[in-house]
Design a protein around this motif. Structure first.
Motif, PDB file in Angstrom:
ATOM      1  N   PRO A  56       0.675  -1.217  -0.215  1.00 32.07           N
ATOM      2  CA  PRO A  56      -0.059   0.012  -0.054  1.00 32.07           C
ATOM      3  C   PRO A  56       0.775   1.292  -0.011  1.00 32.07           C
ATOM      4  CG  PRO A  56      -0.721  -1.549   1.597  1.00 32.07           C
ATOM      5  CD  PRO A  56       0.633  -2.209   1.135  1.00 32.07           C
ATOM      6  N   ARG A  57       0.468   2.234  -0.672  1.00 32.48           N
ATOM      7  CA  ARG A  57       1.128   3.620  -0.825  1.00 32.48           C
ATOM      8  C   ARG A  57       0.326   4.508  -0.291  1.00 32.48           C
ATOM      9  NH1 ARG A  57       2.142   0.717  -5.609  1.00 32.48           N
ATOM     10  NH2 ARG A  57       0.503   1.979  -6.785  1.00 32.48           N
ATOM     11  N   ARG A  58       0.693   5.176   0.750  1.00 32.66           N
ATOM     12  CA  ARG A  58      -0.226   6.501   1.462  1.00 32.66           C
ATOM     13  C   ARG A  58       0.659   7.674   1.350  1.00 32.66           C
ATOM     14  NH1 ARG A  58      -1.094   1.593   4.715  1.00 32.66           N
ATOM     15  NH2 ARG A  58      -3.180   0.685   4.060  1.00 32.66           N
ATOM     16  N   GLY A  59      -0.063   8.651   2.024  1.00 31.65           N
ATOM     17  CA  GLY A  59       0.390   9.682   2.356  1.00 31.65           C
ATOM     18  C   GLY A  59       1.164  10.609   1.276  1.00 31.65           C
ATOM     19  N   ARG A  60       1.681  11.716   1.586  1.00 34.22           N
ATOM     20  CA  ARG A  60       2.093  12.680   0.587  1.00 34.22           C
ATOM     21  C   ARG A  60       2.944  12.337  -0.635  1.00 34.22           C
ATOM     22  NH1 ARG A  60       7.028  15.070   2.179  1.00 34.22           N
ATOM     23  NH2 ARG A  60       7.706  14.511   4.326  1.00 34.22           N
ATOM     24  N   ARG A  61       3.674  11.077  -0.322  1.00 35.29           N
ATOM     25  CA  ARG A  61       4.514  10.503  -1.468  1.00 35.29           C
ATOM     26  C   ARG A  61       4.041   9.284  -2.022  1.00 35.29           C
ATOM     27  NH1 ARG A  61       8.966   8.016  -0.019  1.00 35.29           N
ATOM     28  NH2 ARG A  61      10.169   8.507  -1.718  1.00 35.29           N
ATOM     29  N   ALA A  62       2.861   9.374  -1.927  1.00 32.87           N
ATOM     30  CA  ALA A  62       2.229   8.016  -2.534  1.00 32.87           C
ATOM     31  C   ALA A  62       2.255   8.210  -4.053  1.00 32.87           C
ATOM     32  CB  ALA A  62       0.604   8.269  -1.993  1.00 32.87           C
ATOM     33  N   ASP A  63       2.246   9.294  -4.771  1.00 31.49           N
ATOM     34  CA  ASP A  63       2.138   9.324  -6.315  1.00 31.49           C
ATOM     35  C   ASP A  63       3.799   9.183  -6.546  1.00 31.49           C
ATOM     36  OD1 ASP A  63      -0.277   9.526  -6.511  1.00 31.49           O
ATOM     37  OD2 ASP A  63      -0.151  11.966  -6.786  1.00 31.49           O
ATOM     38  N   GLU A  64       4.693   9.939  -5.913  1.00 29.01           N
ATOM     39  CA  GLU A  64       6.053   9.746  -6.086  1.00 29.01           C
ATOM     40  C   GLU A  64       6.487   8.234  -6.025  1.00 29.01           C
ATOM     41  OE1 GLU A  64      10.500  11.193  -4.508  1.00 29.01           O
ATOM     42  OE2 GLU A  64       8.571  11.880  -3.504  1.00 29.01           O
ATOM     43  N   ILE A  65       6.093   7.478  -4.936  1.00 26.14           N
ATOM     44  CA  ILE A  65       6.309   5.923  -4.775  1.00 26.14           C
ATOM     45  C   ILE A  65       5.759   5.309  -6.064  1.00 26.14           C
ATOM     46  CG2 ILE A  65       5.950   4.120  -3.438  1.00 26.14           C
ATOM     47  CD1 ILE A  65       6.193   6.077  -1.125  1.00 26.14           C
ATOM     48  N   GLY A  66       4.550   5.682  -6.281  1.00 25.16           N
ATOM     49  CA  GLY A  66       3.750   4.940  -7.456  1.00 25.16           C
ATOM     50  C   GLY A  66       4.645   4.618  -8.641  1.00 25.16           C
ATOM     51  N   ASN A  67       5.311   6.049  -8.881  1.00 22.30           N
ATOM     52  CA  ASN A  67       6.014   5.911 -10.294  1.00 22.30           C
ATOM     53  C   ASN A  67       7.542   5.540 -10.253  1.00 22.30           C
ATOM     54  OD1 ASN A  67       3.837   6.958 -11.458  1.00 22.30           O
ATOM     55  ND2 ASN A  67       4.472   9.107 -10.748  1.00 22.30           N
ATOM     56  N   ALA A  68       7.981   5.038  -8.928  1.00 25.93           N
ATOM     57  CA  ALA A  68       9.450   4.748  -8.664  1.00 25.93           C
ATOM     58  C   ALA A  68       9.847   3.455  -9.615  1.00 25.93           C
ATOM     59  CB  ALA A  68       9.431   4.589  -7.308  1.00 25.93           C
ATOM     60  N   TRP A  69       9.240   2.376  -9.861  1.00 22.37           N
ATOM     61  CA  TRP A  69       9.650   1.370 -10.560  1.00 22.37           C
ATOM     62  C   TRP A  69       9.667   1.674 -12.130  1.00 22.37           C
ATOM     63  CZ3 TRP A  69      12.422  -2.669 -10.981  1.00 22.37           C
ATOM     64  CH2 TRP A  69      12.307  -3.458 -11.800  1.00 22.37           C
ATOM     65  N   ASP A  70       8.392   2.347 -12.395  1.00 21.11           N
ATOM     66  CA  ASP A  70       8.385   2.887 -13.851  1.00 21.11           C
ATOM     67  C   ASP A  70       9.901   3.723 -14.178  1.00 21.11           C
ATOM     68  OD1 ASP A  70       6.401   1.506 -14.225  1.00 21.11           O
ATOM     69  OD2 ASP A  70       4.975   2.990 -14.055  1.00 21.11           O
ATOM     70  N   ARG A  71      10.143   4.539 -13.189  1.00 15.78           N
ATOM     71  CA  ARG A  71      11.408   5.484 -13.846  1.00 15.78           C
ATOM     72  C   ARG A  71      12.526   4.817 -13.782  1.00 15.78           C
ATOM     73  NH1 ARG A  71       9.017   8.564  -9.489  1.00 15.78           N
ATOM     74  NH2 ARG A  71      10.634   8.072  -8.087  1.00 15.78           N
TER      75      ARG A  71
END
Length: 388
Positions: A56-71
């Motif tokens: 699960p990805r929560r909090g203010r960094r959720a979007d940044e974490i969500g794109n980490a593998w794709d980057r």
């Protein structure tokens, strides 16, 4: 696209932090050798494990974490040489998650790299990390649950079981693309591990300085037991970031670890059970035909096993003596920070006084300039009157 990707997936407490610091500390040098360490910062790879493991990805960094593998995948796709991806928490991934991660790196030739260590040394080290993050299990309870596969998360048997992790990650790869790097025996120069890992990944070991952060993070016998006793009183530290910062980062690493306490170990029956698991893992590595960098004998604890004290055997007197020393250390920590805070406050007050004086001078200067302008205007009027 990168020709080859060396995907270092674990295991925890096998020198992974040392290797990752060496990779990131020599990132610029490695690029000149055609080796990419993808990510904008070291922490990006941890974020990528969150995505791959579908956490699960929560909090203010959720979007940044969500794109980490794709980057990271995009960087690898845009690179023409070799790429090295390294984080020990990848080891927790399921077979399906591992398959998807490897597929995302196609058409590069993916090599799975697993650093492995003698379980009798590794398990107490893993327990310490769990303890620093508020695990309530004693060392014996942790070993029992690990062997029964009842633990969850990155500090569990799931992440350091050589046999099971490689079965999940190497299911669709040729044995020659699966590499087991063994961690040398205690007392060996850490550079030996770097040399093994670097050569495997096509890196010239001598071109890099691996002597990055090598600080010991191990708790001593009494210190580990003291941390167990303190845990129930830290109820205010409820979230993971709080526990990571204050229990692990401050109390464990800044207060307890520097005491350099006595090394501890397992009960004989626990060590023997783990030694048997290690022998089974070694046999499976041989049967599967995985590439071995190092010596498989390094994965098996010596026989006879060394006799080391156990945290459960720490006496109340030993705990009290350590607690008194720790209280004194904490007072010195508080004193240091209070004095630093007071020094900053004094400097701030001095700056505030200087600013106040500067504003007052500016105000006087503005008043003087205003007076001069009025006087100049009067002079101009008088001159004009006389001419007229």
């Amino acid at each position: 696209m990168a020709r080859q990707v060396y995907f270092h997936i674990g295991a925890p407490k096998t020198g992974t932090t040392y290797l990752q610091n060496a990779l990131w500390g020599n990132r610029a040098v490695l690029r000149t050798q055609g080796v990419l360490i993808p990510g904008r910062k070291h922490f990006d790879t941890f974020d990528a494990t969150v995505v791959v493991r579908e956490k699960p990805r929560r909090g203010r960094r959720a979007d940044e974490i969500g794109n980490a593998w794709d980057r990271i995948v995009e960087e690898v796709h845009n690179w023409s040489g070799t790429a090295v991806i390294s984080h020990e928490f990848f080891a927790e991934a399921t077979a399906e998650q591992a398959k998807k991660a490897i597929a995302a790196l196609a058409p590069a030739e993916v090599h799975i790299v697993f650093t492995a260590r003698d379980y009798v040394r590794q398990v107490p080290a893993v327990w310490q990390e769990a303890l620093k993050m508020h695990s309530k299990l004693t060392l014996s309870e942790f070993v029992e649950d690990a062997l029964a596969d009842r633990l969850t998360g990155p500090w569990s048997w799931r992440t350091f079981d050589i046999r099971a992790v490689l079965e999940r990650w190497a299911a669709e790869l040729p044995p020659g693309q699966v590499h087991v790097v063994t961690v040398p025996r205690p007392g060996t120069d850490p550079a030996v591990l770097w040399d093994r890992f670097a050569r495997l990944c096509g890196i010239d070991p001598s071109s890099c300085d691996p002597s990055t952060d090598m600080a010991n993070e191990s708790l001593g016998l009494v210190e580990a037991r003291l941390l167990q006793e303190v845990h129930p009183r830290l109820t205010v530290l409820s979230g993971l970031p709080e526990r990571h910062r204050w229990t692990r980062g401050f109390f464990a690493h800044q207060v307890l670890v520097p005491r350099e306490g006595e090394r501890f170990g397992l009960r004989r029956s626990e060590a023997e059970a783990l030694r048997a698991r290690a022998l089974d893992a070694v046999e499976q590595i041989r049967l599967r035909g995985y590439d071995v960098v190092g010596d498989l004998d390094e994965l098996v604890a010596p026989d006879p096993l060394p006799e080391l004290p156990h945290p459960d055997d720490v006496s109340d007197a030993e705990l009290l003596d350590a607690a008194e020393d720790v209280i004194a250390d904490l007072i010195m920590h508080v004193r240091k920070h209070i004095m630093q805070s007071e020094h900053r406050e004094r400097r701030l007050r001095k700056v505030q006084r200087q600013l106040k004086e500067l504003r007052e001078r500016q105000s006087r200067t503005r008043r003087l300039l205003s007076r001069i302008r009025r006087m100049a205007a009067q002079v101009r009027r008088r001159i004009k009157q006389r001419r007229s």
